[in-house]
Enzyme design. Sequence first.
Site, PDB file in Angstrom:
ATOM      1  N   PHE A   1     -39.196 -20.524 -27.989  1.00 38.79           N
ATOM      2  CA  PHE A   1     -38.239 -19.653 -28.696  1.00 38.79           C
ATOM      3  C   PHE A   1     -38.852 -18.945 -29.892  1.00 38.79           C
ATOM      4  O   PHE A   1     -38.302 -17.962 -30.387  1.00 38.79           O
ATOM      5  CB  PHE A   1     -36.998 -20.456 -29.113  1.00 38.79           C
ATOM      6  CG  PHE A   1     -37.019 -20.961 -30.522  1.00 38.79           C
ATOM      7  CD1 PHE A   1     -37.668 -22.126 -30.853  1.00 38.79           C
ATOM      8  CD2 PHE A   1     -36.373 -20.251 -31.527  1.00 38.79           C
ATOM      9  CE1 PHE A   1     -37.691 -22.583 -32.153  1.00 38.79           C
ATOM     10  CE2 PHE A   1     -36.392 -20.705 -32.839  1.00 38.79           C
ATOM     11  CZ  PHE A   1     -37.055 -21.874 -33.153  1.00 38.79           C
ATOM     12  N   LYS A   2     -40.018 -19.419 -30.348  1.00 35.48           N
ATOM     13  CA  LYS A   2     -40.674 -18.763 -31.484  1.00 35.48           C
ATOM     14  C   LYS A   2     -40.924 -17.278 -31.186  1.00 35.48           C
ATOM     15  O   LYS A   2     -41.003 -16.468 -32.089  1.00 35.48           O
ATOM     16  CB  LYS A   2     -42.009 -19.442 -31.801  1.00 35.48           C
ATOM     17  CG  LYS A   2     -41.929 -20.938 -32.077  1.00 35.48           C
ATOM     18  CD  LYS A   2     -41.200 -21.256 -33.368  1.00 35.48           C
ATOM     19  CE  LYS A   2     -41.430 -22.687 -33.844  1.00 35.48           C
ATOM     20  NZ  LYS A   2     -40.800 -23.712 -33.010  1.00 35.48           N
ATOM     21  N   ASP A   3     -41.069 -16.933 -29.904  1.00 37.19           N
ATOM     22  CA  ASP A   3     -41.284 -15.530 -29.535  1.00 37.19           C
ATOM     23  C   ASP A   3     -40.129 -14.636 -29.963  1.00 37.19           C
ATOM     24  O   ASP A   3     -40.327 -13.444 -30.188  1.00 37.19           O
ATOM     25  CB  ASP A   3     -41.446 -15.398 -28.015  1.00 37.19           C
ATOM     26  CG  ASP A   3     -42.763 -15.969 -27.510  1.00 37.19           C
ATOM     27  OD1 ASP A   3     -43.771 -15.862 -28.229  1.00 37.19           O
ATOM     28  OD2 ASP A   3     -42.770 -16.514 -26.393  1.00 37.19           O
TER      29      ASP A   3
ATOM     30  N   LEU B   1     -41.182 -14.040 -33.546  1.00 34.77           N
ATOM     31  CA  LEU B   1     -42.578 -13.656 -33.801  1.00 34.77           C
ATOM     32  C   LEU B   1     -43.017 -12.429 -33.025  1.00 34.77           C
ATOM     33  O   LEU B   1     -44.073 -11.864 -33.312  1.00 34.77           O
ATOM     34  CB  LEU B   1     -43.501 -14.837 -33.541  1.00 34.77           C
ATOM     35  CG  LEU B   1     -43.489 -15.820 -34.722  1.00 34.77           C
ATOM     36  CD1 LEU B   1     -44.101 -17.150 -34.328  1.00 34.77           C
ATOM     37  CD2 LEU B   1     -44.209 -15.235 -35.930  1.00 34.77           C
TER      38      LEU B   1
END
Length: 496
Positions: free
Chosen positions: A111-113, A116
């Site tokens: 989920f960091k995408d 980011l």
Amino acid sequence: MDLMYSSTRNDKVKFTASQAILKGLADDGGLFVPESIPALDVSIEELADMNYKETAYAVMSKFFTDFTEEELKNCIEKAYDSKFDTEEIAPLVDADGAYYLELFHGPTIAFKDMALSILPHLLITSARKNNVKNDIVILTATSGDTGKAALAGFADVEGTKIIVFYPKNGVSPIQEKQMVTQKGDNTFVVGINGNFDQAQTGVKKMFNDTALEAELDAAGYQFSSANSINIGRLIPQVAYYVYAYAKLYKNGVIAKDEKINVVVPTGNFGNILAAFYAKNMGLPIAKLICASNENKVLFDFFSSGTYDKNRDFILTSSPSMDILISSNLERLIYRIAGNDVAKNTKLMSDLASEGRYAITDEMRAGLVDFYGNYTSEAETAAVIRKLYEDTGYVIDTHTAVAAGVYNKYKTETGDTETKTVIASTASPFKFTRSVMNAIDTKYDAMSDFELVDELSKIGNVAVPQAIEDIRNAKVLHDTVCEVEEMPQVVKKFLGV
Ligand SMILES: *Cc1c(COP(=O)(O)O)cnc(C)c1O
């Protein structure tokens, strides 16, 4: 009038959104917070017809008011494009009575995408707006997923360099391989002989080191942060909660204004704080359910009012949540302290010196929106197995921690009626060994990539491109250092 930001430890100095994004962390060590949470003054009917990018604009334009419409839309266009393997960007999957919000369709399958993929564009735009001449050096500590997502986001972005520190023995083999094979002349990856908290503390120290700052400035560099302490990461995450709510409404699952619960597998407290911000914008959310793994410092905090990191650090099968100092919690503490910098600063200095702090009963009353619990390692595996056996749907270990806590929440409160969204934070392909072992221990004998192919077969999902990419990729980064050596390593990379 622009929405201004100030530090949780000093509310006298105000910053625009672009200035706060550039700085990452305030000079006093505090985190930037908006002076107030803006209202989401868009009707549910309008939201229901928006695609992901339009929703992201509706949310972010309320917070990043010093960006022009063109600037912000340009950032959003560049972020949420074909890097994601589904046009929906964040699809909802209905399984076993809950709605899994799949936040892992981006380039690094976690989920960091979601944040980011946009942060580099927000940062570069902010630098331009503020006439910054220096190159921006992104320093990042990662428990596994932020590192790769930040590397992918910043690789070959002109005017930036990115240095990622990860705990050498604290990430999954696939997470490590993803990072050490990263291409791009401006990317640097370092394993440290220590855990995530030590990596994060080391990075924070460098941010607050004024001598180092001056040295870098002389060489034409300045630091910024891609960690979830950066407001430029937090705000984009608010968007998917609004998007999920609007989809549930559009699909007839909920009525207008009907409240939903949100369950978030939590580490640094960024994702759940974004849900809290969504609620404060006016999104009808009932409970914010905070799920921990065996590093249950947050569960203990919610149940006792005392935050205490003095305990053993446990390596679990959900490594991205192996965290004892949840940085973003400071934003919530500040808020429940009545936006009182003095109170917040005192608690944070207790945390730094004693490793613990206790909040007042009055502050505890501000936590009514939250429910906290945790899922043990054995329970996590059982959740994965049972969901797979009952529905065929395979979830990763972090998501399983959330699903496990949701089960406990239902049993404890009897609230089985409220429609519930579970943030699904990683693809099961990222934690293949733990996931497959949970389903059947017979898989233990297989190699990592045999497991990938087997998971594809039994789960009936194609192997994500992110995994194909690392199958035969060359290792390009092999630096390992002690925690104390982090500043020297940074200087060496930059030639300072
Ligand atoms: C980072 C991460 C989390 C924790 O999110 P926070 O915002 O740090 O609370 C949970 N699951 C996965 C897969 C992650 O990568």
